[in-house]
Design a protein around this motif. Structure first.
Motif, PDB file in Angstrom:
ATOM      1  N   GLY B 204       0.630  -1.094  -0.010  1.00  8.34           N
ATOM      2  CA  GLY B 204      -0.103  -0.099  -0.090  1.00  8.34           C
ATOM      3  C   GLY B 204       0.882   1.202  -0.019  1.00  8.34           C
ATOM      4  O   GLY B 204       0.559   2.126  -1.048  1.00  8.34           O
ATOM      5  N   LEU B 255      -5.523  -2.104   1.483  1.00  9.80           N
ATOM      6  CA  LEU B 255      -6.098  -2.397   0.318  1.00  9.80           C
ATOM      7  C   LEU B 255      -6.330  -1.047  -0.442  1.00  9.80           C
ATOM      8  O   LEU B 255      -6.167  -0.818  -1.696  1.00  9.80           O
ATOM      9  CB  LEU B 255      -7.273  -3.139   0.382  1.00  9.80           C
ATOM     10  CG  LEU B 255      -6.809  -4.713   0.724  1.00  9.80           C
ATOM     11  CD1 LEU B 255      -7.966  -5.747   0.816  1.00  9.80           C
ATOM     12  CD2 LEU B 255      -5.860  -5.166  -0.497  1.00  9.80           C
ATOM     13  N   VAL B 256      -7.119  -0.095   0.513  1.00  7.62           N
ATOM     14  CA  VAL B 256      -7.527   1.318  -0.470  1.00  7.62           C
ATOM     15  C   VAL B 256      -6.287   1.891  -0.663  1.00  7.62           C
ATOM     16  O   VAL B 256      -6.172   2.565  -1.948  1.00  7.62           O
ATOM     17  CB  VAL B 256      -8.505   1.864   0.647  1.00  7.62           C
ATOM     18  CG1 VAL B 256      -8.451   3.464   0.241  1.00  7.62           C
ATOM     19  CG2 VAL B 256      -9.740   1.385   1.003  1.00  7.62           C
ATOM     20  N   LEU B 258      -3.413   0.808  -1.721  1.00 13.52           N
ATOM     21  CA  LEU B 258      -2.782   0.034  -2.681  1.00 13.52           C
ATOM     22  C   LEU B 258      -3.483   0.113  -3.877  1.00 13.52           C
ATOM     23  O   LEU B 258      -3.011   0.707  -4.917  1.00 13.52           O
ATOM     24  CB  LEU B 258      -2.802  -1.553  -2.441  1.00 13.52           C
ATOM     25  CG  LEU B 258      -2.427  -2.482  -3.368  1.00 13.52           C
ATOM     26  CD1 LEU B 258      -0.819  -1.995  -3.830  1.00 13.52           C
ATOM     27  CD2 LEU B 258      -2.584  -3.826  -3.135  1.00 13.52           C
ATOM     28  N   VAL B 259      -5.137   0.062  -3.840  1.00 11.44           N
ATOM     29  CA  VAL B 259      -5.728   0.385  -5.169  1.00 11.44           C
ATOM     30  C   VAL B 259      -5.673   1.853  -5.595  1.00 11.44           C
ATOM     31  O   VAL B 259      -5.433   2.014  -6.801  1.00 11.44           O
ATOM     32  CB  VAL B 259      -7.187  -0.223  -4.917  1.00 11.44           C
ATOM     33  CG1 VAL B 259      -7.933   0.094  -6.120  1.00 11.44           C
ATOM     34  CG2 VAL B 259      -6.913  -1.737  -4.799  1.00 11.44           C
ATOM     35  N   GLY B 260      -5.928   2.831  -4.641  1.00 10.21           N
ATOM     36  CA  GLY B 260      -5.905   4.097  -4.865  1.00 10.21           C
ATOM     37  C   GLY B 260      -4.515   4.530  -5.482  1.00 10.21           C
ATOM     38  O   GLY B 260      -4.500   5.141  -6.470  1.00 10.21           O
ATOM     39  N   LEU B 262      -2.379   2.536  -7.079  1.00  5.74           N
ATOM     40  CA  LEU B 262      -2.027   2.040  -8.303  1.00  5.74           C
ATOM     41  C   LEU B 262      -2.834   2.685  -9.503  1.00  5.74           C
ATOM     42  O   LEU B 262      -2.527   2.962 -10.441  1.00  5.74           O
ATOM     43  CB  LEU B 262      -2.554   0.408  -8.362  1.00  5.74           C
ATOM     44  CG  LEU B 262      -1.401  -0.500  -7.810  1.00  5.74           C
ATOM     45  CD1 LEU B 262      -1.719  -1.947  -7.712  1.00  5.74           C
ATOM     46  CD2 LEU B 262      -0.244  -0.392  -8.422  1.00  5.74           C
ATOM     47  N   VAL B 263      -4.267   2.877  -9.118  1.00  4.84           N
ATOM     48  CA  VAL B 263      -4.995   3.697 -10.074  1.00  4.84           C
ATOM     49  C   VAL B 263      -4.623   4.991 -10.457  1.00  4.84           C
ATOM     50  O   VAL B 263      -4.150   5.580 -11.634  1.00  4.84           O
ATOM     51  CB  VAL B 263      -6.612   3.973  -9.719  1.00  4.84           C
ATOM     52  CG1 VAL B 263      -7.271   4.917 -10.412  1.00  4.84           C
ATOM     53  CG2 VAL B 263      -7.217   2.620  -9.472  1.00  4.84           C
TER      54      VAL B 263
END
Lengths: 183, 279
Positions: B204, B255-256, B258-260, B262-263
């Protein structure tokens, strides 16, 4: 003319090991011409010859310490050069390796040259001349250039076994020709 | 030397010009290999031959000199190049501070320290220490991957047409490849529940930092992340077990991130580009 450097070749190689580029220049001036001529007699592409010459001296620079000090530096250099030629020509099939016998036309009726021609076309000359170009190439690569069968195979783009067979046949044919000539 | 046989001139010139047959050529060649005098004569004949099929000796020499004077790529660089990176990519990736000995030894030392502490009596303290350190190692790696303060060579690189983001990504990859195995190995000594899970905050944080690096020097956000993490772990450890950070709502936060991250990163990559421009 520049001042002649009297250092022996082996001495030059030792100095090159310490990073002296001027020593390699002396070595290059001494050996590049005959190496180039000898390579050019085996490969008809001047670009490839220049590349091989370059590869050879770059390799010599990196491995100048590998010269063991026995034998001629010249022979050592040729050993490197001919192997560089093999690896350069590995993927090239458009380059003619080992030219055919030269045309006799342009040679004038000069006495000296006539003598040479007599020797050239004496006993061994015509015998070799009668071999097919393929057999001559094998003979030259293995017997005269000292390549192994596998190196000769790579250079000539033929299987190793073919090198062996052709070499064997070439020897038989030469022996026959010489025997005929004598009788 | 004086009584020695030498190739006569016509034959020698004939060989240089390629006019003599194989048997004679072979004879000349065998002699020239060992005879300095005839070699010199070949040299003179080769240079004076006008319609020569021989290479230009001066030009070949300068090519040799150029090839020899170029500094040899370092071992890391050659390894990376063998792994499929292009030569400039390999050079820049190898320049990553993470691939220098100093960085590696610091990572190894910290990890050993944490692992040793976790083995000793102070088990809880060891786990805390490991939890603080492990996720921050990739963070620190990214931070130093593209910080002018850490790598003065970057001032030069910044002036070249090499996309900054490509460099950051390359070096981050280098950091991860080098550091993660070490840290993961140390994690094996820890109780289950810690070992694979510390990768979540690590991933993350790394993603967020990478995204941030597309706008600013990653050193500053890295320091912020590190400070925040150290305080969080310390406070949680004070109240109970820091391992709680790796469960429940903690996981969602990572996770938030990580995803944020990466996006944002992907969007920025589309915007600024990572392809090397030609020229």
């Amino acid at each position: 003319m520049t001042v002649v450097d009297t250092r022996e070749d082996a001495e030059l190689l030792r100095v090159m090991g310490a990073g002296d580029l001027s020593a390699m220049r002396v070595l290059y001036d001494r050996h590049a011409p005959w190496l180039a001529v000898r390579l050019a007699r085996r490969c008809n592409d001047a670009e490839v010859v220049a590349d091989v010459l370059q590869d050879t001296f770059v390799a010599v620079w990196k491995h100048s310490g590998a010269f063991r000090g026995d034998g001629d530096v010249g022979a050592w250099l040729w050993g490197i050069a001919v192997r560089r030629l093999v690896s350069r020509l590995r993927r090239r099939r458009d380059v003619v390796v080992f030219a055919d016998l030269p045309e006799r036309g342009p040679l004038g009726p000069d006495v000296e040259e006539q003598v040479l021609l007599d020797i050239e076309y004496g006993e061994l000359g015509p015998a070799v001349g009668r071999l097919s170009p393929e057999m001559r190439a094998v003979l030259q690569a293995t017997v005269l250039d000292g390549l192994t069968t596998s190196e000769a195979a790579k250079l000539l783009h033929i299987p190793q076994n073919t090198v062996k067979t052709r070499l064997h046949r070439a020897k038989v044919r030469l022996r026959q020709s010489l025997a005929e000539g004598r009788s | 030397m004086t009584t020695r046989w030498h190739v006569d001139e016509a034959l020698l010139v004939g060989w240089v010009e390629g006019r003599i047959g194989p048997v004679f050529a072979a004879s000349v060649e065998q002699h020239v290999v060992g005879c300095a005098l005839c070699r010199d004569r070949v040299g003179r004949a080769a240079v004076s031959d006008p319609g020569s099929d021989l290479p230009d000796f001066e030009r070949t020499w300068s090519a040799i000199r150029d090839a020899v004077e170029v500094p040899r790529p370092s071992r890391t660089e050659r390894l990376l190049a063998a792994g499929g990176l292009s030569a400039p990519d390999a050079m820049l990736a190898a320049g990553a501070p993470a691939l220098r000995g100093a960085w590696l030894s610091v990572v190894a030392l910290v990890v050993l320290f944490a692992a040793a502490a976790s083995l000793a009596d102070a088990r809880a303290a060891g786990v805390t220490l490991f939890l603080i350190v492990a996720p921050l190692i990739p963070v620190a790696g990214v931070a130093v991957a593209y910080s002018v303060e850490v790598d003065p060579a970057l001032e030069q690189e910044a002036a070249t047409p090499y996309p900054k983001l490509r460099l950051v990504l390359l070096r981050t990859a280098a950091v991860l490849v080098v550091s993660l195995p070490l840290v993961a190995a140390a994690g094996l000594f820890l109780p289950t529940g810690v070992s694979p899970r510390w990768l979540l905050p690590a991933a993350g944080f790394t993603a967020v930092l990478l995204a941030a690096s597309t706008w600013i020097d990653p050193a500053r956000p890295a320091i912020a992340v590190a400070l925040g993490w150290v305080i969080t772990v310390a406070v949680t450890a004070d109240r109970g077990s820091p391992v709680e950070l790796l469960t429940g709502s903690g996981v969602i936060v990572y996770l938030v991130l990580l995803v944020g991250g990466l996006v944002a990163l992907v969007l920025r990559i589309r915007h600024v580009g990572v392809r090397r421009r030609l020229s």
